[in-house]
Enzyme design. Structure first.
Site, mmCIF file in Angstrom:
data_model
loop_
_atom_site.group_PDB
_atom_site.id
_atom_site.type_symbol
_atom_site.label_atom_id
_atom_site.label_comp_id
_atom_site.label_asym_id
_atom_site.label_seq_id
_atom_site.Cartn_x
_atom_site.Cartn_y
_atom_site.Cartn_z
ATOM 1 N N ARG A 46 0.807 -1.213 0.000
ATOM 2 C CA ARG A 46 0.000 0.000 0.000
ATOM 3 C C ARG A 46 0.844 1.269 0.000
ATOM 4 N NH1 ARG A 46 -4.725 -0.382 4.079
ATOM 5 N NH2 ARG A 46 -3.013 0.138 5.446
ATOM 6 N N LYS A 144 1.549 -18.587 7.002
ATOM 7 C CA LYS A 144 0.759 -18.817 8.191
ATOM 8 C C LYS A 144 0.507 -17.489 8.888
ATOM 9 C CE LYS A 144 2.822 -20.064 12.088
ATOM 10 N NZ LYS A 144 3.690 -19.209 12.924
ATOM 11 N N HIS A 174 7.685 -22.875 7.130
ATOM 12 C CA HIS A 174 9.111 -22.751 6.816
ATOM 13 C C HIS A 174 9.952 -23.843 7.483
ATOM 14 C CE1 HIS A 174 9.436 -20.528 10.635
ATOM 15 N NE2 HIS A 174 10.735 -20.719 10.570
ATOM 16 N N LYS A 178 13.762 -26.397 6.252
ATOM 17 C CA LYS A 178 15.048 -26.479 6.977
ATOM 18 C C LYS A 178 15.819 -27.714 6.513
ATOM 19 C CE LYS A 178 13.463 -23.956 11.019
ATOM 20 N NZ LYS A 178 14.321 -22.801 11.251
ATOM 21 N N GLU A 212 13.022 -21.505 22.089
ATOM 22 C CA GLU A 212 13.505 -20.218 21.581
ATOM 23 C C GLU A 212 13.959 -19.356 22.748
ATOM 24 O OE1 GLU A 212 11.253 -18.614 18.009
ATOM 25 O OE2 GLU A 212 9.654 -19.385 19.275
ATOM 26 N N ASP A 231 0.580 -20.901 17.273
ATOM 27 C CA ASP A 231 1.727 -20.312 16.579
ATOM 28 C C ASP A 231 2.766 -21.368 16.185
ATOM 29 O OD1 ASP A 231 3.268 -17.981 15.706
ATOM 30 O OD2 ASP A 231 4.609 -18.445 17.383
ATOM 31 N N HIS A 236 4.401 -26.053 12.940
ATOM 32 C CA HIS A 236 5.786 -26.523 12.869
ATOM 33 C C HIS A 236 6.001 -27.869 13.586
ATOM 34 C CE1 HIS A 236 6.349 -22.627 11.255
ATOM 35 N NE2 HIS A 236 6.591 -21.975 12.371
ATOM 36 N N LYS A 331 8.897 -19.758 24.345
ATOM 37 C CA LYS A 331 9.720 -18.564 24.138
ATOM 38 C C LYS A 331 10.461 -18.246 25.435
ATOM 39 C CE LYS A 331 7.255 -16.660 20.285
ATOM 40 N NZ LYS A 331 8.140 -17.138 19.213
HETATM 41 C C1 BG6 Z 1 7.252 -18.594 13.383
HETATM 42 C C2 BG6 Z 1 6.524 -18.202 14.633
HETATM 43 O O1 BG6 Z 1 6.405 -19.317 12.525
HETATM 44 O O2 BG6 Z 1 8.381 -19.393 13.716
HETATM 45 C C3 BG6 Z 1 7.453 -17.462 15.569
HETATM 46 O O3 BG6 Z 1 5.422 -17.385 14.300
HETATM 47 C C4 BG6 Z 1 8.700 -18.260 15.829
HETATM 48 O O4 BG6 Z 1 6.792 -17.140 16.790
HETATM 49 C C5 BG6 Z 1 9.333 -18.732 14.522
HETATM 50 O O5 BG6 Z 1 9.610 -17.443 16.540
HETATM 51 C C6 BG6 Z 1 10.479 -19.689 14.774
HETATM 52 O O6 BG6 Z 1 11.169 -19.936 13.580
HETATM 53 P P1 BG6 Z 1 12.711 -20.326 13.578
HETATM 54 O O7 BG6 Z 1 13.005 -20.661 12.157
HETATM 55 O O8 BG6 Z 1 13.455 -19.146 14.089
HETATM 56 O O9 BG6 Z 1 12.835 -21.508 14.495
#
Ligand code: BG6
Length: 483
Positions: A46, A144, A174, A178, A212, A231, A236, A331
């Site tokens: 935008r 996502k 994603h 990996k 994380e 999330d 994942h 986290k």
């Molecule tokens: C994302 C989540 O899909 O994946 C995040 O929304 C998370 O909250 C992230 O931090 C983690 O990805 P990676 O590749 O850093 O492990």
């Protein structure tokens, strides 16, 4: 090997994901010779900006988030020559004629990356069609969160299906891009060694940890409405579970692989409330201002959203009946560490006597950092000390095996974007898979809501609430160390 010439339109081209991942990733593929010199990347957003302004933004993003070794400033200038920008209104008409003009008459691969809020997916799809850009060869890439429950995911699938065929829709997770995740399939299905043992007769349990160190950062608004279950676990961790547990697909092709993953999700047992622990992080002691507690970070003093989940589930099928699967993610934990561990059973009898101890083979598949696969095997302790047994790792750390230019040079996103261009959907989620994952997740979240469940506080820099350790200990097991 270069992919075919393509035009990639990034809706949300000025956004965080585009700046951090998509654009630097494309640049790295450009430097490595994989992105053809006549491919075009068209940012669409935008923001009112001209092409020069956008190219400057792209250059800055690449400087900040990494170009990679093979790239220099000269290459960056060349790459920028292939970048274009259209200021567009996803819900209105402005900009669409310009985009249509840019895309007209090319017979290359056309891909549209929806790097925008899911609320806009339907508008974008509808406009791509009404402006004649949704032809049968076009591909769309969606990020996502894909829905927030089964109902919204179904609606989203139905909306996209009005304009695009399933073979045109690339739902990104994603984690599937990996390096080690793909290697997991190579190890399982490329070796004779593991598959015969890959079942409840020989495997004691499997654990998956995605820890994380980061907190919710600037994403509080989104995160507080999601939580770790939506999330991370629904997508994942679920994908990792599928790849570790699925039957060997007949071929490494999109539907063969995704059919097997779907069967795993459908065979997952519901999670009993006493088999799941939720947590919410506290501030880092002495560093409260920089690393505040979860509720302060999301600016919601009564938040009941979880930033940590640990759970135990099982897969009710012939292969896995009786083998527990433990998963945890959180986290602000003590270290960034993602690992899948297959713990094999004890040998049925120790010929070396009880004093030699019982030893177990442990296969650990490490996603990050230090990607690699390690198999713990038992050997005799070297030396004259008699028959003493020790466990040693058979180590395959990819950085060692591939050298510094190896594995982690290719980020998950860049790999997946190249797969979109090649038209390979194997590492993307199919609509029915996403819906099945929500069908398993929904009752868990609804249970929390019905019980007004409050997550247990845990210290920043820890491994989560004590209750998560107890979940394992009750079964006479331990989590792997997070390090
Ligand atoms: C994302 C989540 O899909 O994946 C995040 O929304 C998370 O909250 C992230 O931090 C983690 O990805 P990676 O590749 O850093 O492990």
């Amino acid at each position: 090997i270069p992919v075919e010439p393509f035009d990639l339109v990034i809706f949300g081209g000025t956004g965080d994901l585009a700046r951090r991942k998509i654009l630097p990733g494309l640049f790295r593929r450009y430097c490595s010779g994989q992105m053809p010199r006549d491919a075009r990347v068209i940012g669409a957003a935008r923001t009112d900006m001209d092409e020069t302004g956008y190219r400057e933004m792209v250059a800055e993003a690449i400087r900040e988030f990494g170009g990679g070794r093979a790239c220099d400033d000269g290459t960056l200038d060349e790459f920028l020559g292939q970048i274009h920008y259209v200021s567009i209104d996803a819900r209105g008409d402005s900009g669409w004629a310009e985009l249509q003009d840019l895309m007209k008459g090319t017979d290359r691969v056309e891909a549209y990356y929806f790097s925008v809020a899911p609320g806009l997916f339907g508008d974008l799809a509808e406009r791509l069609q009404s402006w004649g850009m949704a032809d049968a060869s076009a591909r769309i890439v969606v990020e996502k969160p894909f829905g927030r429950d089964l109902r919204t995911a179904r609606d989203l699938n139905a909306t996209l299906a009005r304009y695009f065929h399933e073979t045109q829709i690339y739902r990104i997770d994603h984690y599937l891009g990996k390096e080690t995740v793909q290697n997991l399939m190579a190890v399982r299905f490329g070796n004779m060694l593991f598959e015969p043992l890959w079942n409840s007769q020989y495997v004691d349990h499997i654990q998956i940890t995605v820890a994380e160190t980061v907190g919710v950062g600037g994403r509080g608004d989104y995160y507080d409405k999601s939580g770790a279950m939506r999330d991370m676990v629904q997508n994942h961790l679920m994908q990792l579970l599928c790849l570790i547990a699925m039957e060997p697909p007949a071929r490494f092709d999109p539907d063969a692989v995704r059919d097997e993953k779907l069967k795993v999700i459908r065979a997952l047992d519901p999670v009993e409330p006493h088999h799941i622990v939720r947590g919410q992080y506290l501030a880092e002691p002495g560093n409260e201002a920089a690393q505040p507690d979860y509720r302060t970070a999301v600016d919601n003093p009564r938040s009941r959203t979880e930033s940590f989940v640990a759970l135990k589930t099982a897969i009710s099928n012939w292969r896995w009946a009786g083998t527990p699967f433990y998963m945890r993610t959180g986290k602000r934990m003590v270290a960034r560490s993602s690992e899948i561990t297959v713990v094999f059973k004890d040998t049925p009898h120790s010929i070396f006597g009880e004093e030699a101890g019982r030893h177990r083979n442990v296969l650990s598949i490490r996603l990050q950092p230090n990607e690699g696969i390690t198999l713990g095997v038992t050997i005799k302790e070297p030396g004259p000390g008699g028959m003493r047994l020790i466990d040693v790792p058979l180590d395959m750390t990819f950085a060692d095996a591939l050298g510094p230019e190896g594995a982690d040079q290719v980020d998950a996103y860049e790999r997946l974007i190249m797969d979109v261009i090649r038209g390979n959907q194997t590492l993307f989620m199919r609509g029915d898979e996403v819906e099945a994952a929500w069908s398993w997740t929904d009752p868990i979240i609804e249970g929390w809501e019905a019980r007004n469940d409050v997550p247990k506080p845990y210290d920043s820099g820890s491994t989560g609430p004590d209750a998560a350790d107890q979940l394992m200990r009750r079964d006479g097991r331990e989590w792997r160390k997070v390090s």
